[in-house]
Design an enzyme around this catalytic site. Sequence first.
Site, PDB file in Angstrom:
ATOM      1  CE  LYS A  17      74.278  31.617  34.701  1.00  0.00           C
ATOM      2  NZ  LYS A  17      75.697  31.988  34.487  1.00  0.00           N
TER       3      LYS A  17
ATOM      4  N   GLY B 279      86.662  55.741  28.775  1.00  0.00           N
ATOM      5  CA  GLY B 279      87.526  56.511  29.660  1.00  0.00           C
ATOM      6  C   GLY B 279      88.979  56.138  29.433  1.00  0.00           C
TER       7      GLY B 279
ATOM      8  CB  VAL C 212      82.183  28.193  33.601  1.00  0.00           C
ATOM      9  CG1 VAL C 212      80.941  28.340  34.445  1.00  0.00           C
ATOM     10  CG2 VAL C 212      83.379  27.951  34.486  1.00  0.00           C
TER      11      VAL C 212
ATOM     12  N   GLY D  48      88.380  30.480  27.751  1.00  0.00           N
ATOM     13  CA  GLY D  48      88.883  31.426  28.740  1.00  0.00           C
ATOM     14  C   GLY D  48      88.776  32.863  28.245  1.00  0.00           C
ATOM     15  NE  ARG D  49      85.037  37.054  29.899  1.00  0.00           N
ATOM     16  CZ  ARG D  49      84.379  37.578  28.862  1.00  0.00           C
ATOM     17  NH1 ARG D  49      83.926  36.801  27.898  1.00  0.00           N
ATOM     18  NH2 ARG D  49      84.154  38.882  28.807  1.00  0.00           N
TER      19      ARG D  49
ATOM     20  CG  HIS E 296      61.575  17.230  57.150  1.00  0.00           C
ATOM     21  ND1 HIS E 296      62.433  16.428  56.424  1.00  0.00           N
ATOM     22  CD2 HIS E 296      60.356  16.644  57.098  1.00  0.00           C
ATOM     23  CE1 HIS E 296      61.753  15.386  55.956  1.00  0.00           C
ATOM     24  NE2 HIS E 296      60.483  15.499  56.347  1.00  0.00           N
TER      25      HIS E 296
END
Length: 475
Positions: free
Chosen positions: A58, A122, A193, A281-282, A454
């Site tokens: 972004k 982890g 996307v 894609g992931r 408005h």
Amino acid sequence: MPKNFDVVVIGGGPGGYIAAIRAAQLGLNTACIDEWKNAKGGPAPGGTCTNVGCIPSKALLQSSEHFEHAGHAFADHGIDLSGLKIDVAKMLSRKDHVVKQNNEGILYLFKKNKVSFFHGRGSFAAAGEEGYEIAVDGDKPEKLLATHVIVATGSTARALPGADFDEERILSNDGALRIAAVPKTLGVIGSGVIGLEMGSVWRRLGAQVSVLEALPTFLGAVDEQIAKEAFKVFTKQGLQIQLGAKISQVKTGKKGVTVHYTDAGGAECKLECERLIVSIGRVPNTVGLNAQGVGLKLDERGFVAVDDDCRSNLSNVWAVGDVVRGPMLAHKAEEEGVAVAERIAGQHGHVDFNTVPWVIYTSPEIAWVGATEQQLKAEGRAYRAGTFPFMANGRARALGDTTGMVKMLADATTDEVLGMHVIGPMASELIAEGVMAMAFKASSEDIARICHAHPSLSEATKEAALAVDKRTLNF
Ligand code: FAD
Ligand code: NAI
């Protein structure tokens, strides 16, 4: 001796860090482990979203949009700019600064909420009667003992077979966010996307962008009317989008990448480009968790198998976010994280998957919530549709941004809002009204009767609701 916790969260992306904060707020002794490293090797919590996803993309979308406006739209406002140029290094360093602010913000939030943070990988070391032993493999190896474990290890980019990411020529989302100079030609595989957002960034800055998409339809999950409008606008902006392309080979050389493919008509074609973004894609990320060692069940696609409440097959082991089924969205991950923390604390956490909004941050933005018209038709549900174009909205005219529309879908009998779809300015903000309406089971008449300021873009939402009843006032 291991350190004892009520809850240990593995992964500090939006699913994990939010789950940890909510658990701590509820009085549970909570730890969060995250392995992401910044350029200096220090902790960089926030996951894909903060480091190589939502936030940096972004930031670049904003910079490149300013550049495009300055070059093309400002003249209409009487603002004359000459000698416009883009300093890519500065743009990237601003993006890195925004990321760093977010990393630091999360570390601050951990402190504020008394979440113990461990930097490292982890993994499940053992499962016993007292709970799960979790090993932290980092600069300072640790052993933690957890009553509850929340797995929030996220996802990684899917590579094309035979075309591994080198992040120089063949780029995942990571490399796509740090191209050092605007390439003359940029190839993108996948018109989803990431392909559209990152393709837009580099097109605005001057690259010639060609997008190859395997499917014959454009943005198949989006309402058809909106997707059609989007295809028209993006093509006009200069994105070259080929649908129905079957990639056969990707070759890298010193100068760039050659993609061999068959087009929709069956002709053999090739695309030469300096750089190639692969955004197809992931895949869920469970590498190094030792899921197998403790018997944590994964589904056939590698996601941690969970029920509707994010419970895994192991008692007191939960999983949230991209590593489980459902849309790979930061806000979906966060909602699941909160709900799981609340369930652990004995509350009734809830996520409504029907009201998870989607946004594509192109220009115009595309946002939607609920059902598309094609879904309602397939279900055989009787509905009424209302649309209102931004061309007829005073604020959009004043902004000089009149592309697109708001579309409202409502049940034909009860008038309940079933879906809202927007392509146009600030669609990402406008969609919140549709989400709220659906969450409250509002009717389109409810929206039509609400007083909207408005002049504002949100009046287009009110008018779309009026259009459901065929009584728009301004169109
Ligand atoms: P992640 O954010 O992937 O976080 C997982 C974390 O766990 C990572 O830090 C990882 O290093 C860590 N980890 C993994 N395994 C271990 C381990 N064993 N030990 C310790 N740590 C571990 N979504 C939106 O809603 N809006 C957007 O605008 C948007 N833009 C995006 C743009 C791009 C380019 C990309 C790639 C994604 C975008 N997304 C967006 C999707 C969003 O980033 C993901 O849905 C979201 O990050 C998922 O959150 P998560 O917490 O499940 O996983
Ligand atoms: P995607 O699922 O949005 O799009 C992938 C596209 O690639 C699809 O259109 C698919 O048909 C196509 N494809 C798949 N295999 C192909 C092949 N071999 N050749 C050509 N095309 C092929 O995936 P994307 O763009 O990688 O993004 C991943 C996820 O990240 C998104 O689904 C979304 O969940 C998340 N994301 C969200 C954003 C947002 O909310 N604004 C922004 C960016 C990503």
